[in-house]
Design an enzyme around this catalytic site. Structure first.
Site, PDB file in Angstrom:
ATOM      1  N   TYR A  71     -12.574  -1.641  -3.582  1.00 11.47           N
ATOM      2  CA  TYR A  71     -13.027  -1.841  -2.199  1.00 11.47           C
ATOM      3  C   TYR A  71     -14.543  -1.674  -2.051  1.00 11.47           C
ATOM      4  O   TYR A  71     -15.024  -1.409  -0.941  1.00 11.47           O
ATOM      5  CB  TYR A  71     -12.293  -0.883  -1.262  1.00 11.47           C
ATOM      6  CG  TYR A  71     -10.888  -1.351  -0.896  1.00 11.47           C
ATOM      7  CD1 TYR A  71     -10.702  -2.482  -0.092  1.00 11.47           C
ATOM      8  CD2 TYR A  71      -9.763  -0.678  -1.325  1.00 11.47           C
ATOM      9  CE1 TYR A  71      -9.433  -2.922   0.256  1.00 11.47           C
ATOM     10  CE2 TYR A  71      -8.479  -1.107  -0.972  1.00 11.47           C
ATOM     11  CZ  TYR A  71      -8.330  -2.231  -0.179  1.00 11.47           C
ATOM     12  OH  TYR A  71      -7.084  -2.660   0.176  1.00 11.47           O
ATOM     13  N   GLU A  76      -9.841 -10.146  -7.546  1.00  7.38           N
ATOM     14  CA  GLU A  76      -8.893  -9.049  -7.336  1.00  7.38           C
ATOM     15  C   GLU A  76      -7.711  -9.143  -8.312  1.00  7.38           C
ATOM     16  O   GLU A  76      -7.254  -8.124  -8.828  1.00  7.38           O
ATOM     17  CB  GLU A  76      -8.412  -9.073  -5.886  1.00  7.38           C
ATOM     18  CG  GLU A  76      -9.528  -8.717  -4.905  1.00  7.38           C
ATOM     19  CD  GLU A  76      -9.190  -8.967  -3.441  1.00  7.38           C
ATOM     20  OE1 GLU A  76     -10.062  -8.701  -2.596  1.00  7.38           O
ATOM     21  OE2 GLU A  76      -8.058  -9.418  -3.143  1.00  7.38           O
ATOM     22  N   PHE A 127     -15.324   3.758   7.314  1.00  7.91           N
ATOM     23  CA  PHE A 127     -13.971   4.120   6.886  1.00  7.91           C
ATOM     24  C   PHE A 127     -13.798   4.095   5.367  1.00  7.91           C
ATOM     25  O   PHE A 127     -12.691   4.312   4.871  1.00  7.91           O
ATOM     26  CB  PHE A 127     -12.941   3.199   7.552  1.00  7.91           C
ATOM     27  CG  PHE A 127     -13.151   1.720   7.287  1.00  7.91           C
ATOM     28  CD1 PHE A 127     -12.753   1.130   6.099  1.00  7.91           C
ATOM     29  CD2 PHE A 127     -13.747   0.915   8.259  1.00  7.91           C
ATOM     30  CE1 PHE A 127     -12.937  -0.223   5.869  1.00  7.91           C
ATOM     31  CE2 PHE A 127     -13.939  -0.440   8.040  1.00  7.91           C
ATOM     32  CZ  PHE A 127     -13.539  -1.015   6.835  1.00  7.91           C
ATOM     33  N   ARG A 135       2.639  -6.870   8.815  1.00  6.05           N
ATOM     34  CA  ARG A 135       1.982  -5.689   9.395  1.00  6.05           C
ATOM     35  C   ARG A 135       2.605  -5.284  10.725  1.00  6.05           C
ATOM     36  O   ARG A 135       2.693  -4.102  11.042  1.00  6.05           O
ATOM     37  CB  ARG A 135       0.483  -5.942   9.526  1.00  6.05           C
ATOM     38  CG  ARG A 135      -0.225  -5.819   8.170  1.00  6.05           C
ATOM     39  CD  ARG A 135      -1.661  -6.225   8.268  1.00  6.05           C
ATOM     40  NE  ARG A 135      -2.397  -5.945   7.044  1.00  6.05           N
ATOM     41  CZ  ARG A 135      -3.536  -6.544   6.727  1.00  6.05           C
ATOM     42  NH1 ARG A 135      -4.064  -7.452   7.532  1.00  6.05           N
ATOM     43  NH2 ARG A 135      -4.148  -6.239   5.609  1.00  6.05           N
ATOM     44  N   ASN A 153      -2.193  -0.008   6.723  1.00 10.89           N
ATOM     45  CA  ASN A 153      -1.697  -1.276   7.262  1.00 10.89           C
ATOM     46  C   ASN A 153      -0.771  -2.040   6.315  1.00 10.89           C
ATOM     47  O   ASN A 153      -0.672  -3.254   6.373  1.00 10.89           O
ATOM     48  CB  ASN A 153      -2.862  -2.144   7.757  1.00 10.89           C
ATOM     49  CG  ASN A 153      -3.803  -2.549   6.650  1.00 10.89           C
ATOM     50  OD1 ASN A 153      -3.636  -2.131   5.511  1.00 10.89           O
ATOM     51  ND2 ASN A 153      -4.787  -3.379   6.962  1.00 10.89           N
ATOM     52  N   THR A 159      -5.396  -7.151  10.725  1.00  9.62           N
ATOM     53  CA  THR A 159      -5.643  -5.832  10.106  1.00  9.62           C
ATOM     54  C   THR A 159      -5.087  -4.706  10.973  1.00  9.62           C
ATOM     55  O   THR A 159      -4.478  -3.763  10.471  1.00  9.62           O
ATOM     56  CB  THR A 159      -7.168  -5.624   9.928  1.00  9.62           C
ATOM     57  OG1 THR A 159      -7.682  -6.698   9.144  1.00  9.62           O
ATOM     58  CG2 THR A 159      -7.473  -4.304   9.238  1.00  9.62           C
ATOM     59  N   LYS A 216       0.816  -1.216   0.000  1.00 16.15           N
ATOM     60  CA  LYS A 216       0.000   0.000   0.000  1.00 16.15           C
ATOM     61  C   LYS A 216       0.857   1.276   0.000  1.00 16.15           C
ATOM     62  O   LYS A 216       2.063   1.225   0.261  1.00 16.15           O
ATOM     63  CB  LYS A 216      -0.931  -0.047   1.217  1.00 16.15           C
ATOM     64  CG  LYS A 216      -1.915  -1.228   1.142  1.00 16.15           C
ATOM     65  CD  LYS A 216      -2.915  -1.172   2.276  1.00 16.15           C
ATOM     66  CE  LYS A 216      -3.919  -2.309   2.184  1.00 16.15           C
ATOM     67  NZ  LYS A 216      -4.978  -2.180   3.211  1.00 16.15           N
ATOM     68  N   ARG A 249      -2.339 -14.690   4.583  1.00 15.40           N
ATOM     69  CA  ARG A 249      -2.981 -13.935   5.680  1.00 15.40           C
ATOM     70  C   ARG A 249      -2.214 -14.137   6.988  1.00 15.40           C
ATOM     71  O   ARG A 249      -2.091 -13.211   7.793  1.00 15.40           O
ATOM     72  CB  ARG A 249      -4.456 -14.319   5.807  1.00 15.40           C
ATOM     73  CG  ARG A 249      -5.271 -13.773   4.635  1.00 15.40           C
ATOM     74  CD  ARG A 249      -6.713 -14.203   4.685  1.00 15.40           C
ATOM     75  NE  ARG A 249      -7.484 -13.483   5.702  1.00 15.40           N
ATOM     76  CZ  ARG A 249      -7.927 -12.240   5.581  1.00 15.40           C
ATOM     77  NH1 ARG A 249      -7.638 -11.537   4.495  1.00 15.40           N
ATOM     78  NH2 ARG A 249      -8.653 -11.684   6.518  1.00 15.40           N
ATOM     79  N   HIS A 299      -2.249  -5.544   1.545  1.00 19.04           N
ATOM     80  CA  HIS A 299      -3.561  -6.193   1.414  1.00 19.04           C
ATOM     81  C   HIS A 299      -3.328  -7.665   1.089  1.00 19.04           C
ATOM     82  O   HIS A 299      -2.377  -8.000   0.391  1.00 19.04           O
ATOM     83  CB  HIS A 299      -4.342  -5.541   0.268  1.00 19.04           C
ATOM     84  CG  HIS A 299      -5.566  -6.306  -0.132  1.00 19.04           C
ATOM     85  ND1 HIS A 299      -6.741  -6.232   0.577  1.00 19.04           N
ATOM     86  CD2 HIS A 299      -5.792  -7.196  -1.141  1.00 19.04           C
ATOM     87  CE1 HIS A 299      -7.645  -7.030   0.018  1.00 19.04           C
ATOM     88  NE2 HIS A 299      -7.086  -7.626  -1.032  1.00 19.04           N
TER      89      HIS A 299
HETATM   90  P1  CMP Z   1      -7.407  -4.611   3.651  1.00 19.77           P
HETATM   91  O1  CMP Z   1      -6.955  -5.947   4.088  1.00 19.77           O
HETATM   92  O2  CMP Z   1      -6.826  -4.058   2.413  1.00 19.77           O
HETATM   93  O3  CMP Z   1      -8.997  -4.611   3.510  1.00 19.77           O
HETATM   94  C1  CMP Z   1      -9.836  -3.534   3.824  1.00 19.77           C
HETATM   95  C2  CMP Z   1      -9.072  -2.347   4.327  1.00 19.77           C
HETATM   96  O4  CMP Z   1      -9.857  -1.384   5.000  1.00 19.77           O
HETATM   97  C3  CMP Z   1      -8.084  -2.800   5.391  1.00 19.77           C
HETATM   98  O5  CMP Z   1      -7.070  -3.560   4.832  1.00 19.77           O
HETATM   99  C4  CMP Z   1      -7.691  -1.453   6.003  1.00 19.77           C
HETATM  100  O6  CMP Z   1      -6.752  -0.758   5.197  1.00 19.77           O
HETATM  101  C5  CMP Z   1      -9.018  -0.722   5.948  1.00 19.77           C
HETATM  102  N1  CMP Z   1      -9.685  -0.763   7.250  1.00 19.77           N
HETATM  103  C6  CMP Z   1     -10.238  -1.833   7.858  1.00 19.77           C
HETATM  104  N2  CMP Z   1     -10.767  -1.493   9.051  1.00 19.77           N
HETATM  105  C7  CMP Z   1     -10.561  -0.158   9.196  1.00 19.77           C
HETATM  106  C8  CMP Z   1     -10.871   0.779  10.197  1.00 19.77           C
HETATM  107  N3  CMP Z   1     -11.532   0.434  11.307  1.00 19.77           N
HETATM  108  N4  CMP Z   1     -10.513   2.066  10.005  1.00 19.77           N
HETATM  109  C9  CMP Z   1      -9.863   2.441   8.888  1.00 19.77           C
HETATM  110  N5  CMP Z   1      -9.525   1.581   7.882  1.00 19.77           N
HETATM  111  C10 CMP Z   1      -9.862   0.302   8.037  1.00 19.77           C
END
Ligand code: CMP
Length: 139
Positions: free
Chosen positions: A51, A128, A59, A104, A114, A93, A11, A87, A117
């Site tokens: 997304y 994807e 968010f 992460r 984070n 996350t 990212k 994962r 992905h």
């Molecule tokens: P990802 O695994 O790419 O999938 C969805 C993304 O949403 C996640 O990683 C984060 O970057 C974002 N995300 C998930 N939960 C939150 C949250 N509570 N606040 C902000 N961003 C979030």
């Protein structure tokens, strides 16, 4: 165990921090083969489409802005039990919840920023991957 595929993005904040090479090293050291890879930047519209499953989440707007804020690395990876193993490698996350030794834990700034992905299912990995790569870009 079945060999299958997952999809990942490094990212914007991790790319901007210069962590792209270190993250790719961790991925390849853990036995994933690169099937396809590109350095690119999502428009807001593309990030919103990618997304779209999170459209109703509070968010979503922040996520779209952030994912369009700078270049990313997109890749399809292959390996044994790829979705779950990847994962496990990236960790939770929320980086404060991520296990030691995960990507992460080492590179993520926050739950939003984070670092990486990883697809959550074989079905989403295929969707994807196809969002970024044509069949002839996959080797
Ligand atoms: P990802 O695994 O790419 O999938 C969805 C993304 O949403 C996640 O990683 C984060 O970057 C974002 N995300 C998930 N939960 C939150 C949250 N509570 N606040 C902000 N961003 C979030």
């Amino acid at each position: 165990m079945a060999t299958n595929r997952t999809f990942t993005m490094i990212k914007p904040e991790a790319v901007a921090a210069g962590s792209m090479g270190k993250i790719l090293d961790m991925i390849m050291d853990n036995g994933f083969r690169v099937v396809a890879m590109k350095y690119t930047r999502l428009s807001r519209q593309e990030a919103g489409t990618f997304y779209a499953v999170h459209k109703e989440r509070p968010f979503y707007g922040e996520l779209v802005e952030y994912m369009a804020s700078g270049p990313i690395v997109a890749a399809i990876l292959e390996g044994d039990n790829a979705v779950q193993r990847f994962r496990d490698l990236i960790g939770a996350t929320d980086p404060t919840q991520a296990a030691e030794g995960t990507i992460r834990k080492r590179f993520a700034e926050s739950k939003a920023k984070n670092a990486v992905h990883g697809s959550d299912s074989d079905e989403n990995a295929a969707i994807e991957g196809a969002f970024f790569f044509s069949g002839r870009e996959q080797f």
